[in-house]
Design an enzyme around this catalytic site. Structure first.
Site, mmCIF file in Angstrom:
data_model
loop_
_atom_site.group_PDB
_atom_site.id
_atom_site.type_symbol
_atom_site.label_atom_id
_atom_site.label_comp_id
_atom_site.label_asym_id
_atom_site.label_seq_id
_atom_site.Cartn_x
_atom_site.Cartn_y
_atom_site.Cartn_z
ATOM 1 N N CYS A 63 -12.280 15.569 41.052
ATOM 2 C CA CYS A 63 -13.215 15.187 39.977
ATOM 3 C C CYS A 63 -12.801 13.935 39.205
ATOM 4 O O CYS A 63 -13.571 12.984 39.128
ATOM 5 C CB CYS A 63 -13.386 16.343 38.998
ATOM 6 N N TYR A 83 0.836 -1.216 0.000
ATOM 7 C CA TYR A 83 0.000 0.000 0.000
ATOM 8 C C TYR A 83 0.863 1.255 0.000
ATOM 9 O O TYR A 83 0.675 2.165 -0.806
ATOM 10 C CB TYR A 83 -0.946 -0.018 1.210
ATOM 11 N N THR A 87 6.269 -4.575 8.055
ATOM 12 C CA THR A 87 6.809 -4.871 9.393
ATOM 13 C C THR A 87 5.653 -5.394 10.260
ATOM 14 O O THR A 87 5.196 -4.718 11.178
ATOM 15 C CB THR A 87 7.426 -3.608 10.044
ATOM 16 N N THR A 122 7.105 1.428 9.252
ATOM 17 C CA THR A 122 7.020 1.742 10.685
ATOM 18 C C THR A 122 8.020 0.855 11.424
ATOM 19 O O THR A 122 8.026 -0.360 11.240
ATOM 20 C CB THR A 122 5.581 1.488 11.174
HETATM 21 N N1 LIG Z 1 -0.771 0.313 5.056
HETATM 22 C C1 LIG Z 1 -0.823 1.511 5.588
HETATM 23 O O1 LIG Z 1 -1.844 2.217 5.573
HETATM 24 C C2 LIG Z 1 0.395 2.085 6.251
HETATM 25 C C3 LIG Z 1 0.402 3.427 6.643
HETATM 26 C C4 LIG Z 1 1.538 3.946 7.247
HETATM 27 C C5 LIG Z 1 2.642 3.142 7.453
HETATM 28 N N2 LIG Z 1 2.612 1.826 7.083
HETATM 29 C C6 LIG Z 1 3.818 1.028 7.300
HETATM 30 O O2 LIG Z 1 4.478 0.914 6.047
HETATM 31 C C7 LIG Z 1 5.070 -0.369 5.892
HETATM 32 C C8 LIG Z 1 4.515 -1.050 4.654
HETATM 33 O O3 LIG Z 1 3.125 -1.241 4.837
HETATM 34 P P1 LIG Z 1 2.215 -1.823 3.665
HETATM 35 O O4 LIG Z 1 0.831 -1.878 4.202
HETATM 36 O O5 LIG Z 1 2.499 -1.068 2.410
HETATM 37 O O6 LIG Z 1 2.842 -3.294 3.560
HETATM 38 P P2 LIG Z 1 2.452 -4.470 2.554
HETATM 39 O O7 LIG Z 1 2.519 -5.723 3.331
HETATM 40 O O8 LIG Z 1 1.199 -4.121 1.804
HETATM 41 O O9 LIG Z 1 3.646 -4.441 1.506
HETATM 42 C C9 LIG Z 1 4.958 -4.751 1.818
HETATM 43 C C10 LIG Z 1 5.657 -5.155 0.529
HETATM 44 O O10 LIG Z 1 7.042 -5.359 0.819
HETATM 45 C C11 LIG Z 1 7.472 -6.405 -0.020
HETATM 46 N N3 LIG Z 1 8.774 -6.932 0.432
HETATM 47 C C12 LIG Z 1 9.031 -7.755 1.471
HETATM 48 N N4 LIG Z 1 10.366 -8.002 1.536
HETATM 49 C C13 LIG Z 1 10.951 -7.301 0.547
HETATM 50 C C14 LIG Z 1 12.286 -7.122 0.122
HETATM 51 N N5 LIG Z 1 13.310 -7.727 0.739
HETATM 52 N N6 LIG Z 1 12.536 -6.337 -0.943
HETATM 53 C C15 LIG Z 1 11.509 -5.706 -1.572
HETATM 54 N N7 LIG Z 1 10.216 -5.831 -1.220
HETATM 55 C C16 LIG Z 1 9.937 -6.611 -0.168
HETATM 56 C C17 LIG Z 1 6.331 -7.402 0.013
HETATM 57 O O11 LIG Z 1 6.403 -8.335 -1.047
HETATM 58 C C18 LIG Z 1 5.131 -6.459 -0.088
HETATM 59 O O12 LIG Z 1 4.776 -6.234 -1.441
HETATM 60 C C19 LIG Z 1 4.771 -1.107 7.197
HETATM 61 O O13 LIG Z 1 5.860 -0.928 8.078
HETATM 62 C C20 LIG Z 1 3.562 -0.403 7.746
HETATM 63 O O14 LIG Z 1 3.479 -0.506 9.140
HETATM 64 C C21 LIG Z 1 1.517 1.293 6.471
#
Ligand SMILES: NC(=O)c1ccc[n+]([C@@H]2O[C@H](COP(=O)([O-])OP(=O)(O)OC[C@H]3O[C@@H](n4cnc5c(N)ncnc54)[C@H](O)[C@@H]3O)[C@@H](O)[C@H]2O)c1
Length: 438
Positions: free
Chosen positions: A268, A10, A86, A124
């Site tokens: 309170c 995402y 993560t 994160t």
């Molecule tokens: N989803 C959200 O709304 C959101 C918002 C803010 C922060 N975050 C943080 O951002 C990070 C990513 O979240 P997300 O929801 O996009 O994760 P996700 O699980 O949708 O995507 C992670 C991607 O990383 C890829 N990946 C794993 N190992 C890899 C490597 N060695 N090399 C290249 N790619 C690799 C996976 O195949 C996957 O496509 C997390 O730490 C999350 O906590 C997410």
């Protein structure tokens, strides 16, 4: 700018699409071949409002390429955004395996590169990870120290799934944690145009504030939902209640009560929380969060007791006793509880609080102190010098500017201070002063 994005979930896919839309050359990297194929074909790997059209458009623009080759991505870009997942490990800890494996791969790729490269961690990460875990891995694998050849920084991501393109374009702020100006300037070039404040901070603060934001969001949702469950049992409209709660921008939806300090008390909050929890129990409504607040407050008080005792001070002067500055109200004052705990541990205590002394003089609080707190009453004096005399430690529990000015003039250089209420702010420079949690 030439940018590589590692992890096309995402966060990574939306960042890739928006940066390519803004005219940058973006290389997407993922271990998932299906995601790479989709982006190569102009199809979005995540379901998000606006992504179908945007990915089609940027794929056609020629600004996007994809690869699973870390070396090529690092070689052909000047800045990398690391957006890999993560997730939670079974024991609740953060599973950092993807970030750590990728950091080692990136380190090896950097070993072959001579131009400076900026690594921006957007996943994160638990506070301390970038500097204490990731940096040593990259330094070891690249055989270069940070700052020479590569720069690390952490930029928390605030987008929300479902509205992520809109959030990308209008975040609450841009926060960059770094230990030198080079990566900050690079990110200012990338994100400085966004309609929000651009804030520089330390890496640890940036990592922690991301957790803090998500915890706060979860807390708010749970607060509204626990309130709703109690409202339902009482036949009250929860929407009207919460709408009115939110209408108060002075105390409720505001920075009020969000500054670290001492435990709460007074006539309170503790009593009304107790009554709320009783009401819930008597209607068979479970409110685990509201039910845990008083216990958390008690632990904060215990933290202060532990801090005082850990100094080893046998003579302690407390400056401030009422539950907050500017009142003489001692009911459920955590400072009274601190005083009682210290007396119980055999600490020799003296207390100075002009509001409480005055109220005794006027007789308003006299009976309360003499009947309920006689052991404390006899320790309260109306002379700051007398209270300070012989004390090894001064515990500051008031924010009164008048009292603090006096204290600053009178406290002796060898007297240590413990600040419970965060009064430093330019005061007590060069003195031996510690805070409760700061
Ligand atoms: N989803 C959200 O709304 C959101 C918002 C803010 C922060 N975050 C943080 O951002 C990070 C990513 O979240 P997300 O929801 O996009 O994760 P996700 O699980 O949708 O995507 C992670 C991607 O990383 C890829 N990946 C794993 N190992 C890899 C490597 N060695 N090399 C290249 N790619 C690799 C996976 O195949 C996957 O496509 C997390 O730490 C999350 O906590 C997410």
């Amino acid at each position: 700018m030439k940018i590589s994005i590692f992890g096309l979930g995402y966060v990574g896919a939306v960042s890739l699409a928006c940066l390519a839309r803004d005219g940058h050359q973006v290389i997407g990297v993922d271990v998932d071949a299906a995601k790479l194929a989709m982006l190569r074909d102009g199809t979005t790997p995540v379901v998000e409002e606006g992504m179908v059209d945007l990915v089609r458009q940027v794929a056609a623009s020629g600004n996007v390429s994809v690869t699973d080759d870390v070396n090529a991505a690092i070689r052909d870009s000047e800045i990398s955004l690391i957006c890999v997942g993560t997730p939670s490990a079974p024991n609740g800890s953060q599973d950092q395996s993807a970030v750590l494996r990728l950091s080692a791969d990136i380190g090896r790729a950097l070993a072959r590169k001579t131009e400076p490269h900026v690594l921006v961690f957007r996943s994160t990460l638990a506070p301390g990870t970038v500097e204490n875990v990731v940096k040593p891995i990259i330094e070891r694998e690249s055989d270069k120290p940070e700052g020479k050849g590569f720069h690390l920084c952490f930029q928390p991501e605030f987008l929300r799934e479902g509205t992520s393109i809109r959030d990308y374009d209008k975040p609450p702020f841009t926060i960059v944690g770094a230990s030198n100006p080079y990566p900050i300037e690079k990110l200012r070039q990338l994100f400085g145009h966004l309609p929000c404040e651009f804030i520089e901070t330390s890496i640890g603060t940036a990592e922690m504030m991301k957790y803090c934001c998500n915890n706060f969001h979860a807390l708010k949702i749970t607060f509204a939902n626990e309130t709703a469950r109690l409202c339902e049992a009482l036949g009250v409209d929860p929407f009207e209640v919460m709408q009115l709660v939110c209408q108060d921008r002075q105390l409720n939806i505001s920075p009020a009560y969000l500054k670290p300090g001492f435990a709460f008390g007074g006539s309170c909050l503790p009593k009304d929380l107790r009554a709320t929890n009783y009401l819930a129990r008597s209607h068979d409504v479970e409110l685990p969060m509201l039910g845990a607040i008083l216990e958390s407050n008690r632990r904060h008080l215990q933290h202060a007791i532990d801090k005082v005792l850990a100094t080893g001070a046998r003579r302690v002067a407390m400056v401030g006793l009422s539950f907050k500055t500017g009142t003489d109200d001692l009911r459920e004052s955590p400072l009274v509880m601190l005083a009682e705990a210290l007396i119980g541990k055999g600490v020799k205590l003296s207390i100075f609080d002009p509001d409480v002394s005055l109220s005794r003089l006027l007789g308003s609080n006299k009976r309360y102190i003499e009947s309920l707190l006689p052991h404390i009453g006899e320790l309260i004096g109306d002379d700051l010098d007398a209270a300070l005399a012989g004390a090894d430690l001064v515990v500051i529990g008031t924010t009164s500017a008048v009292v603090l000015d006096e204290l600053e003039r009178r406290v002796a250089p060898q007297q240590r201070m413990l600040d419970l209420v965060n009064v430093r702010n330019g005061r007590f420079e060069g003195r031996s002063i510690a805070g409760l949690c700061w």
